[in-house]
Design an enzyme around this catalytic site. Structure first.
Site, PDB file in Angstrom:
ATOM      1  CG  ASP A 139      -2.166  -0.495   1.152  1.00 35.14           C
ATOM      2  OD1 ASP A 139      -2.469  -0.986   0.063  1.00 35.14           O
ATOM      3  OD2 ASP A 139      -2.927  -0.413   2.124  1.00 35.14           O
ATOM      4  CE  LYS A 199       2.848   6.268  -7.679  1.00 39.50           C
ATOM      5  NZ  LYS A 199       4.136   5.822  -7.203  1.00 39.50           N
ATOM      6  CG  MET A 250      -8.993   7.678   5.982  1.00 39.07           C
ATOM      7  SD  MET A 250      -9.828   6.248   5.287  1.00 39.07           S
ATOM      8  CE  MET A 250     -10.590   5.552   6.738  1.00 39.07           C
TER       9      MET A 250
END
Ligand code: SAH
Length: 546
Positions: A40, A62, A177
């Protein structure tokens, strides 16, 4: 591998909150045995170096294109490699089951009939607070905590996060978050009854060199964070425990959060690097020394003969490299450690003694002072078994200080020197380390020998920016000879180690960096390297990097 191994296995591994050292021992072990690693964005990149050289590394943040892999793609990739019989490590930031979607991945594996082992990780939701000197619970201050996501699954209705319940749910509230919705979150908490003056903090990029912390009242935290330009990944902390931070921070190691440039060979850098890491610092290794084997063959040959004849009273090693290179060279002459059976062994310092021990040799003498003069003194002091009339073998690098051989000879010894290697500057510096120097983001530099000073300067060459970055850092030297070379090179020595060992060097680093904290004039350093005192709420404190 073998045909009998129908399926591989997946380890769901927590990588910890951001520093490579914060993975668990169990997690590191499976990583070191992985065939496939799917990682990650939040997993510390340094950890990938721990995977075996041949392992397939897949960036789940990615994928092939430049887009993040979808959860379905990640699940499918895990299944595919496990089916192919591989040992697969799924490396996730923090703990895999804390807002990490690890549960979904484990379920996908279960559905595919595959096996999986969870190796928990240190979650940022708890550790991120400690790294900012905020205890998540504290006697008489907070006896519970709630961890909540500030970024609910957008497919869920807006009401999925019950802020009314969370506002009163725990003494300490940690929001992950949530950095993009700080104003809304703080507003909802206040509306639900949380006092607007409750202390709050944002911890950005905890455990990394980019860590930053801002604190403010709950009703001001969104504005303060915006002004300070704090983005993701960050933790919002709300609760009285935030008020303990200034007092706890006062006890922090001066190395915490600092970048320390270490200029040794890669192989040797590790002890110093771990020592820096153990106090929360970030080692940046710039190998300024490369060892090139260059054995003085005739001298080696003669020494081998003399060893066979048991002619030496003493064998002197002046570095760990000398131990390795010396024993290797002697092996070429058909000799092993038994060649030293008739001799006594002197190691110049602890590191050299340890290198000997690793090869089953116990040093008979380790001088109090790990310098050439100390060797002569120790041998003279050793009396009968000492130096007078003795034949001494010195195994070391080319270009060693003359004082050692001269001193021994003056004391009545016959000295044979075998040079084994030259310490040379590598062709070029690693680009990351150079970039940090140029950006003046190196807080301190530790020199462990004169050759590391000379070679670092050779590596930097005419790179003016990098040299300026070096001059702006606090330079710490392992001893007088190294300090002299450093000063001769036009650099100021902030501290010299009193004890010429790695722990001595770390003590010197602590002193040099705490001096920065208290007395260095602001304008002498780039702003972001300042650690502003956090006496009042509303303080913005920055780590070593903007
Ligand atoms: N599984 C992870 C959390 C994943 S969710 C864990 O256990 O830590 C991603 C969020 O975690 C980020 O948006 C941020 O809020 C938080 N986070 C993860 N690492 C962080 C770090 N080093 N510093 C601050 N917040 C972090």
């Amino acid at each position: 591998m073998s045909a009998s191994r129908a399926h591989g296995h997946v380890w769901l591994v927590g990588a910890g909150p951001g520093a490579p050292g914060l993975i668990t021992v169990a997690g590191l072990e499976v990583l070191r045995n992985a065939e496939v690693v799917l990682y990650d964005r939040l997993a510390p990149p340094e950890l990938l170096r721990e995977a075996p050289a041949g392992a397939t590394l897949i960036d789940a943040g990615k994928a092939a294109g430049n887009h993040a892999m979808t959860q379905d793609e990640i699940n499918a990739t895990l299944v595919e490699h496990a089916r192919a019989g591989k040992r697969v490590v799924r490396l996730k930031g923090g703990d895999p089951y804390v807002f990490g979607r690890g549960g979904e991945e484990a379920l996908a594996l279960a559905e595919a009939g595959l096996t999986c082992t969870e190796i928990p990780g240190v979650t940022s939701a708890i550790a991120g607070l400690a790294l900012a000197h905020i205890p998540i619970t504290h006697r008489n201050v907070a006896s519970s905590f709630v961890v909540v996501t500030g970024h609910e699954d957008p497919t869920k209705p807006e009401t999925a996060v019950d802020w009314t319940r969370h506002a009163r749910g725990g003494d300490t509230l940690v929001v992950l978050m949530g950095v993009g919705r700080l104003g809304a979150i703080a507003g909802a908490l206040i509306e639900a009854g949380r006092d607007p003056s409750t202390p709050a903090a944002l911890v950005h990029a905890a455990a990394t060199p980019r860590q930053r912390v801002v604190t403010a009242r709950l009703d001001e935290i969104a504005r303060v964070a915006l002004e300070a330009g704090i983005g993701a990944p960050s933790l919002l902390v709300v609760g009285e425990v935030v008020g303990l931070r200034p007092a706890l921070e006062a006890a922090a190691s001066p190395l915490a959060g600092k970048r320390v440039l270490i200029t040794r060979t890669r192989a040797q850098a590790s002890t110093l690097a771990s020592a820096v890491q153990s106090e929360g610092g970030h080692p940046v290794v710039l190998p300024a020394l490369e060892l090139e084997r260059r054995v003085d063959e005739p001298a080696l040959h003669a020494a081998a003969e003399a060893l066979r004849a048991r002619a030496y009273r003493w064998v002197v090693f002046t570095s760990a490299n000398g131990v390795d290179a010396g024993l290797e060279a002697l092996r070429g002459e058909g000799l092993d450690a038994r060649a030293f059976a008739g001799a006594r062994i002197l190691a110049i310092g602890d590191a050299t003694a340890r290198a000997l021990l690793a090869r089953g040799l116990v040093a008979d003498l380790v001088p109090a002072e790990a310098v050439g003069e100390g060797v002569v003194e120790a041998l003279v002091g050793a009396g009968m078994e000492g130096i007078e009339g003795a034949r001494v073998l010195v195994l070391r690098a080319e270009g060693g200080r003359a004082v050692l051989l001269e001193g021994l000879r003056a004391a009545g010894a016959t000295v044979d020197e075998v040079t084994l290697y030259v310490a040379a500057a590598p062709a070029e510096a690693p680009p990351e380390a150079l970039a940090l120097l140029r950006a003046r983001q190196i807080d301190a530099v530790a020199f462990t020998s004169s050759s590391t000073v000379r070679n670092l300067l050779t590596v930097l060459g005419e790179d003016i920016e990098a040299r300026a970055g070096l001059a702006a850092a606090r330079v710490v030297s392992i001893g007088p000879a190294t300090s002299e070379t450093t000063r001769a090179a036009g650099l100021e020595v902030a501290r010299e180690a009193e004890v010429h060992t790695v722990p001595g060097l770390v003590t010197a680093l602590r002193e040099a960096l705490s001096a920065t904290r208290q007395t260095a004039p602001r304008e002498a350093l780039s702003d972001a390297r300042q650690t502003a005192p956090c006496e009042a709420l509303g303080a913005v404190e920055e780590g070593p990097q903007r």
